[in-house]
Enzyme design. Structure first.
Site, mmCIF file in Angstrom:
data_model
loop_
_atom_site.group_PDB
_atom_site.id
_atom_site.type_symbol
_atom_site.label_atom_id
_atom_site.label_comp_id
_atom_site.label_asym_id
_atom_site.label_seq_id
_atom_site.Cartn_x
_atom_site.Cartn_y
_atom_site.Cartn_z
ATOM 1 C CE LYS A 122 12.489 3.972 73.525
ATOM 2 N NZ LYS A 122 12.358 5.564 73.617
ATOM 3 C CG ASP A 162 14.653 6.421 76.198
ATOM 4 O OD1 ASP A 162 13.285 6.741 76.377
ATOM 5 O OD2 ASP A 162 14.673 5.792 77.612
HETATM 6 P P1 NDP Z 1 17.927 10.892 80.517
HETATM 7 O O1 NDP Z 1 19.049 10.037 80.679
HETATM 8 O O2 NDP Z 1 18.648 12.762 79.922
HETATM 9 O O3 NDP Z 1 17.761 11.378 81.889
HETATM 10 C C1 NDP Z 1 16.578 10.127 82.804
HETATM 11 C C2 NDP Z 1 16.508 10.967 83.856
HETATM 12 O O4 NDP Z 1 15.341 10.235 85.073
HETATM 13 C C3 NDP Z 1 17.361 11.322 84.945
HETATM 14 O O5 NDP Z 1 17.821 12.245 85.638
HETATM 15 C C4 NDP Z 1 17.829 10.076 85.692
HETATM 16 O O6 NDP Z 1 18.350 9.571 87.219
HETATM 17 C C5 NDP Z 1 16.406 9.581 86.129
HETATM 18 N N1 NDP Z 1 15.821 7.731 85.965
HETATM 19 C C6 NDP Z 1 16.280 6.872 85.518
HETATM 20 N N2 NDP Z 1 15.512 6.041 85.941
HETATM 21 C C7 NDP Z 1 15.208 6.478 86.833
HETATM 22 C C8 NDP Z 1 14.772 4.911 87.584
HETATM 23 N N3 NDP Z 1 14.680 3.958 87.747
HETATM 24 N N4 NDP Z 1 14.480 6.037 88.899
HETATM 25 C C9 NDP Z 1 14.139 7.356 89.187
HETATM 26 N N5 NDP Z 1 14.750 8.034 88.660
HETATM 27 C C10 NDP Z 1 15.008 7.685 87.179
HETATM 28 O O7 NDP Z 1 16.510 10.403 79.638
HETATM 29 P P2 NDP Z 1 15.763 11.323 78.948
HETATM 30 O O8 NDP Z 1 15.712 12.350 79.954
HETATM 31 O O9 NDP Z 1 15.824 11.349 78.103
HETATM 32 O O10 NDP Z 1 14.297 10.370 79.475
HETATM 33 C C11 NDP Z 1 13.411 10.562 80.552
HETATM 34 C C12 NDP Z 1 11.905 10.365 79.952
HETATM 35 O O11 NDP Z 1 11.583 11.058 78.607
HETATM 36 C C13 NDP Z 1 12.271 8.184 79.655
HETATM 37 O O12 NDP Z 1 11.475 8.001 80.053
HETATM 38 C C14 NDP Z 1 12.382 8.399 78.486
HETATM 39 O O13 NDP Z 1 11.793 7.207 78.159
HETATM 40 C C15 NDP Z 1 11.171 9.944 77.973
HETATM 41 N N6 NDP Z 1 11.141 10.266 77.207
HETATM 42 C C16 NDP Z 1 12.191 10.729 76.498
HETATM 43 C C17 NDP Z 1 12.725 11.176 75.465
HETATM 44 C C18 NDP Z 1 13.788 12.271 74.788
HETATM 45 O O14 NDP Z 1 13.832 12.210 73.138
HETATM 46 N N7 NDP Z 1 14.959 11.911 75.438
HETATM 47 C C19 NDP Z 1 11.334 11.521 74.238
HETATM 48 C C20 NDP Z 1 10.380 10.533 74.747
HETATM 49 C C21 NDP Z 1 10.140 10.002 75.756
HETATM 50 P P3 NDP Z 1 19.548 9.031 87.133
HETATM 51 O O15 NDP Z 1 21.335 10.066 86.652
HETATM 52 O O16 NDP Z 1 20.124 9.355 88.231
HETATM 53 O O17 NDP Z 1 20.049 7.869 86.440
#
Ligand code: NDP
Length: 449
Positions: A122, A162
């Site tokens: 990561k 991510d």
């Molecule tokens: P994105 O950046 O596309 O979206 C993240 C979302 O989560 C946004 O809505 C963001 O809001 C919100 N967010 C981020 N940090 C925080 C925080 N500290 N508190 C509250 N809300 C938060 O990321 P992904 O959708 O790709 O990832 C989301 C989760 O899924 C993560 O945990 C990631 O590790 C996990 N994941 C993702 C994969 C992938 O293929 N993308 C694969 C496996 C797991 P804001 O816009 O305000 O930042």
């Protein structure tokens, strides 16, 4: 048996998230280690918690005003016992070594569950893409890759996206890698389909989490049709979780970002989801703007002083945490149970704090931990690597069929491992045990390296 959590706490006292992730896995695998003296003799536990390699570097870049900015870049190459390091890059101000070590550690076991030959890693940066222009993001990505390119490669380490790293960032990172190495190769996944990406990669994590939920429900002779669902986040995982839930006849009533959440009792339909996709992916706006267009929905801002997240306090059947780590604390978990939620499928990594997990277990909730439920993303990344190696592209249907097969296989593997070690129905134990056994057996085969 050595108290490895205490050892890592003494060694790196500030790495709270890493301690949490190791603690959870060690609790599950204690009976396995008990039965395998060869693991203890080979000091497998002491070895598996130590990354193969941690790379940290300076990322200087020039903003649109001409000022020099400096961020910190990381790549944690955690374990390559079963394949090249594989795992995403996160760009978010909260990124530090503890978070990346926790994510890398989880990734090792998750990747082992996918049936594909991938090790775990990561990386990322404390850079915040929010509010930056495209040119600033490009310059940052180029500077980041100008250092990272030395350590990655299609047979060594293959990063992906991510939080904060989507198609735009992968494009800029790939462009710089290609320029520096003069090679067009599958060094990153999540690429656009017209230059080596796989169809269905954007959808894979969210769809996979819903497929996993469907498998869990199937074990109780239920389906998702008609179920009211809470989804958190509004990024990649949340959007495609919502899309698949709508397709399967469920009703999604919430979404969020780090500023707050919306509750739409009428349900987020296809048209509303399309609005969210444009809002978040193209306009890069905030989820609060949803209620300007759909005034029957309610927006609640979230502040750090809140003891619980209002998003988890609505009547529902299922919950899909899809934002970030530790977004469900003990109080949130209790609220979910009190509101009738009987299934949790974690799209995010480690979104439930340990006290929340205990509450789900005590209440017999169908609880799919991230390492199993969100493995669809890395699985299709693995399929993207395969297609790149073969210089072929599979159809959407072919990739989706493989994704569904993999999610079913992960569900079966977790169920069987949990049963074998006396914890039937416990997906946490099942996922940790099955992933752990595969990786440590490979480590034993390779000797002390
Ligand atoms: P994105 O950046 O596309 O979206 C993240 C979302 O989560 C946004 O809505 C963001 O809001 C919100 N967010 C981020 N940090 C925080 C925080 N500290 N508190 C509250 N809300 C938060 O990321 P992904 O959708 O790709 O990832 C989301 C989760 O899924 C993560 O945990 C990631 O590790 C996990 N994941 C993702 C994969 C992938 O293929 N993308 C694969 C496996 C797991 P804001 O816009 O305000 O930042």
């Amino acid at each position: 048996m050595v108290d490895i959590v205490q050892v890592i706490k003494d060694r790196d006292p500030n790495e709270r998230e890493f301690h949490q992730a190791v603690g959870e896995v060690m609790e599950s695998v204690a009976p396995v280690i008990e039965q395998h003296p060869e693991y203890r003799r080979a000091r497998i536990i002491e070895r598996i918690v130590e990354p193969d390699r941690v790379i940290m570097f300076r990322v200087p870049w020039v903003d649109d005003k001409g000022d020099v900015q400096v961020n910190r870049g990381f790549r944690v190459e955690m374990n390559n016992a079963i394949g090249p390091y594989k795992g995403g890059l996160r760009f978010h101000p909260s990124v530090n070594l503890s978070i990346l070590k926790f994510l890398g550690f989880e990734q090792v076991f998750k990747n082992a569950l996918t049936t594909l030959p991938m090790g775990g890693g990561k990386g990322g940066s404390d850079f915040d893409p929010k509010g930056k222009s495209d040119n600033e993001v490009m310059r940052f990505c180029q500077s980041f890759m100008a250092e990272l390119f030395r350590y990655i490669g299609p047979n060594t380490d293959v990063p992906a996206g991510d939080i904060g790293v989507g198609a735009r960032e992968i494009g800029y990172l790939f462009g710089m890698y290609k320029k520096l190495t003069n090679e067009f190769t599958g060094v990153l996944t999540g690429k656009s389909v017209n230059w080596g990406g796989s169809l269905m990669r954007p959808e894979a994590t969210g769809y996979g989490s819903v497929y996993f939920a469907a498998e869990m429900l199937n074990s109780r002779n239920q389906t998702l049709e008609g179920k009211v669902c809470l989804v958190s986040g509004s990024g990649n995982v949340a959007q495609f979780t919502t899309e698949k839930l709508i397709e399967l006849g469920a009703k999604v009533v919430t979404l969020s970002d780090s500023s707050g959440s919306i509750y739409d009792e009428e349900g987020i339909d296809r048209e509303k989801l399309e609005f969210v996709k444009i809002l978040k992916n193209i306009r890069r706006g905030r989820i609060g703007e949803y209620v300007d267009i759909y005034p029957n929905a309610v927006y609640t801002a979230i502040t750090p002083e809140m003891e619980y997240n209002p998003l988890w306090d609505h009547r529902a059947d299922c919950a899909f945490p899809s934002a970030t780590q530790n977004e469900i604390n003990g109080k949130d978990a209790q609220n979910l149970v009190n509101n009738g939620v009987a299934l949790i499928s974690e799209g995010a990594n480690m979104p439930t704090a340990p006290e929340g997990v205990d509450i789900f277990m005590d209440n017999g909730i169908l609880y799919g931990p991230g390492k199993a439920a969100n493995a669809g993303g890395v699985s299709v990344s693995g399929l993207e690597m395969t297609q790149n190696s073969m210089r072929l592209s599979w159809t959407r249907e072919e990739v989706d069929n493989r994704l569904q097969m993999i999610m079913r296989s992960i569900h079966k593997t977790c169920t069987e491992a949990a049963e074998q070690y006396g914890k039937p129905g416990n997906y946490v134990a099942g996922a940790n045990i099955a992933g752990f056994i595969k990786v440590v057996n490979a480590m034993l085969d390779h000797g002390v390296v």
